[in-house]
Design a protein around this motif. Structure first.
Motif, PDB file in Angstrom:
ATOM      1  N   TRP A 167      -3.200  -3.458   3.994  1.00 14.26           N
ATOM      2  CA  TRP A 167      -4.440  -2.898   3.445  1.00 14.26           C
ATOM      3  C   TRP A 167      -4.803  -1.294   3.567  1.00 14.26           C
ATOM      4  O   TRP A 167      -5.633  -0.741   3.237  1.00 14.26           O
ATOM      5  N   GLY A 168      -3.612  -0.430   4.155  1.00  8.61           N
ATOM      6  CA  GLY A 168      -3.899   0.607   4.075  1.00  8.61           C
ATOM      7  C   GLY A 168      -3.553   1.567   5.621  1.00  8.61           C
ATOM      8  O   GLY A 168      -2.339   1.632   5.585  1.00  8.61           O
ATOM      9  N   GLY A 169      -4.218   1.924   6.252  1.00 14.25           N
ATOM     10  CA  GLY A 169      -4.078   2.790   7.432  1.00 14.25           C
ATOM     11  C   GLY A 169      -3.047   2.428   8.590  1.00 14.25           C
ATOM     12  O   GLY A 169      -2.602   2.954   9.526  1.00 14.25           O
ATOM     13  N   ASN A 170      -3.013   1.014   8.690  1.00 11.81           N
ATOM     14  CA  ASN A 170      -2.349   0.423   9.977  1.00 11.81           C
ATOM     15  C   ASN A 170      -0.870   0.380   9.514  1.00 11.81           C
ATOM     16  O   ASN A 170      -0.364  -0.051   8.618  1.00 11.81           O
ATOM     17  N   GLU A 171      -0.095   1.159  10.667  1.00 12.65           N
ATOM     18  CA  GLU A 171       1.309   1.239  10.555  1.00 12.65           C
ATOM     19  C   GLU A 171       1.752   1.747   9.243  1.00 12.65           C
ATOM     20  O   GLU A 171       2.592   1.301   8.553  1.00 12.65           O
TER      21      GLU A 171
ATOM     22  N   TYR B  54       0.990  -1.226   0.083  1.00  7.77           N
ATOM     23  CA  TYR B  54      -0.017   0.122   0.021  1.00  7.77           C
ATOM     24  C   TYR B  54       0.905   1.257   0.069  1.00  7.77           C
ATOM     25  O   TYR B  54       1.700   1.316   0.812  1.00  7.77           O
ATOM     26  N   MET B  55       0.540   2.245  -0.943  1.00  7.63           N
ATOM     27  CA  MET B  55       1.026   3.542  -0.995  1.00  7.63           C
ATOM     28  C   MET B  55       0.124   4.506  -1.267  1.00  7.63           C
ATOM     29  O   MET B  55      -0.897   4.097  -1.855  1.00  7.63           O
ATOM     30  N   SER B  56       0.432   5.935  -0.826  1.00  8.57           N
ATOM     31  CA  SER B  56      -0.614   6.848  -0.636  1.00  8.57           C
ATOM     32  C   SER B  56       0.104   8.290  -0.771  1.00  8.57           C
ATOM     33  O   SER B  56       1.244   8.369  -0.276  1.00  8.57           O
ATOM     34  N   TRP B  57      -0.482   9.174  -1.391  1.00  5.98           N
ATOM     35  CA  TRP B  57      -0.235  10.684  -1.367  1.00  5.98           C
ATOM     36  C   TRP B  57      -1.200  11.382  -0.634  1.00  5.98           C
ATOM     37  O   TRP B  57      -2.497  11.377  -0.793  1.00  5.98           O
ATOM     38  N   TYR B  58      -0.759  12.202   0.259  1.00  4.86           N
ATOM     39  CA  TYR B  58      -1.851  13.267   0.792  1.00  4.86           C
ATOM     40  C   TYR B  58      -1.073  14.671   0.809  1.00  4.86           C
ATOM     41  O   TYR B  58       0.207  14.982   0.533  1.00  4.86           O
ATOM     42  N   ARG B  59      -2.038  15.434   0.944  1.00  9.48           N
ATOM     43  CA  ARG B  59      -1.629  16.818   0.883  1.00  9.48           C
ATOM     44  C   ARG B  59      -2.249  17.692   2.390  1.00  9.48           C
ATOM     45  O   ARG B  59      -3.020  17.080   2.942  1.00  9.48           O
ATOM     46  N   GLN B  60      -1.186  18.354   2.878  1.00 10.33           N
ATOM     47  CA  GLN B  60      -1.668  18.815   4.036  1.00 10.33           C
ATOM     48  C   GLN B  60      -1.784  20.348   4.343  1.00 10.33           C
ATOM     49  O   GLN B  60      -0.849  21.088   3.694  1.00 10.33           O
TER      50      GLN B  60
END
Lengths: 113, 114
Positions: free
Chosen positions: A97-101, A31-37
């Motif tokens: 699968w995502g948000g965990n760790e 799992y990889m993800s991009w965020y903006r803050q």
């Protein structure tokens, strides 16, 4: 050392000039993800990828593109940046699968003039 | 649409003064609720994952709890080094159209004075 790296860390560019922010992880995470803050808006997900060649939109995908051709890399592409894309960007990865760790990168501060 | 609301926005404590941070959420089937800590100028750092109502997790002075509508992060006898922004996020359960999507709250800025 387990890490997520982003490049560049700081970028000032002009409206309309295509740019790519790279993200790489050395933990073999699916799992990889991009965020903006942004101040007052918190952390918002742009795109995520559950595995190679599998990507999906987060809450704020407009104006961004991603690709996942290799497991370790997940570049963020701004084809025609606009001033409202000025923000602090984070890449993250996790096993499964995502948000965990999730492991987050150090951030890329982008300014579009 | 998944929503996460954290309160208060900012919290100032004296060293040793215990308190709680709140995370209220709505999600179409919860796969997990996550707590992260973020220091200024850095990326968030994972603290806890909670999966179902009634679950609790502890780490040093922090304890996270979960109900069907909210989660609390309890801080017992905080120290100045606990000062940070604490973020809460939710992920919907598999079977939905976007089960990999994460929704974060706006965070609570915690300041602990010596």
């Amino acid at each position: 050392e387990a890490q997520v790296t982003q490049n560049p860390r700081y970028l000032i560019t002009v409206t309309g000039k295509k740019l790519t922010v790279t993200c790489s992880q050395n933990m073999n995470h699916e799992y990889m993800s991009w965020y903006r803050q942004d101040p007052g808006l918190g952390l918002r997900q742009i795109y995520y990828s559950m595995n190679v060649e599998v990507t999906d939109k987060g809450d704020v995908p407009e104006g961004y593109k991603v690709s996942r051709k290799e497991k370790r890399n997940f570049p963020l592409i701004l084809e025609s940046p606009s001033p409202n894309q000025t923000s602090l960007y984070f890449c993250a990865s996790s096993q499964g699968w995502g948000g965990n760790e999730q492991y987050f990168g150090p951030g890329t501060r982008l300014t579009v003039t | 649409e998944d929503q996460v609301t954290q309160s208060p926005e900012a919290l100032r404590l004296q060293e040793g003064e215990s308190s709680s941070l709140n995370c209220s959420y709505t999600v179409s089937g919860l796969r997990g609720l996550f707590w992260y800590r973020q220091d200024p100028g850095k990326g968030p750092e994972f603290l806890f994952t909670l999966y179902s109502a009634g679950e609790e997790k502890e780490k040093e002075r922090l304890k996270a709890t979960l109900t069907k509508k909210e989660s609390f992060l309890h801080i017992t006898a905080p120290k100045p080094e606990d000062s940070a922004t604490y973020l809460c996020a939710v992920q919907a359960s598999a079977g939905g159209t976007s089960y990999g999507k994460l929704t974060f709250g706006q965070g609570t800025i915690l300041t602990v004075h010596p």
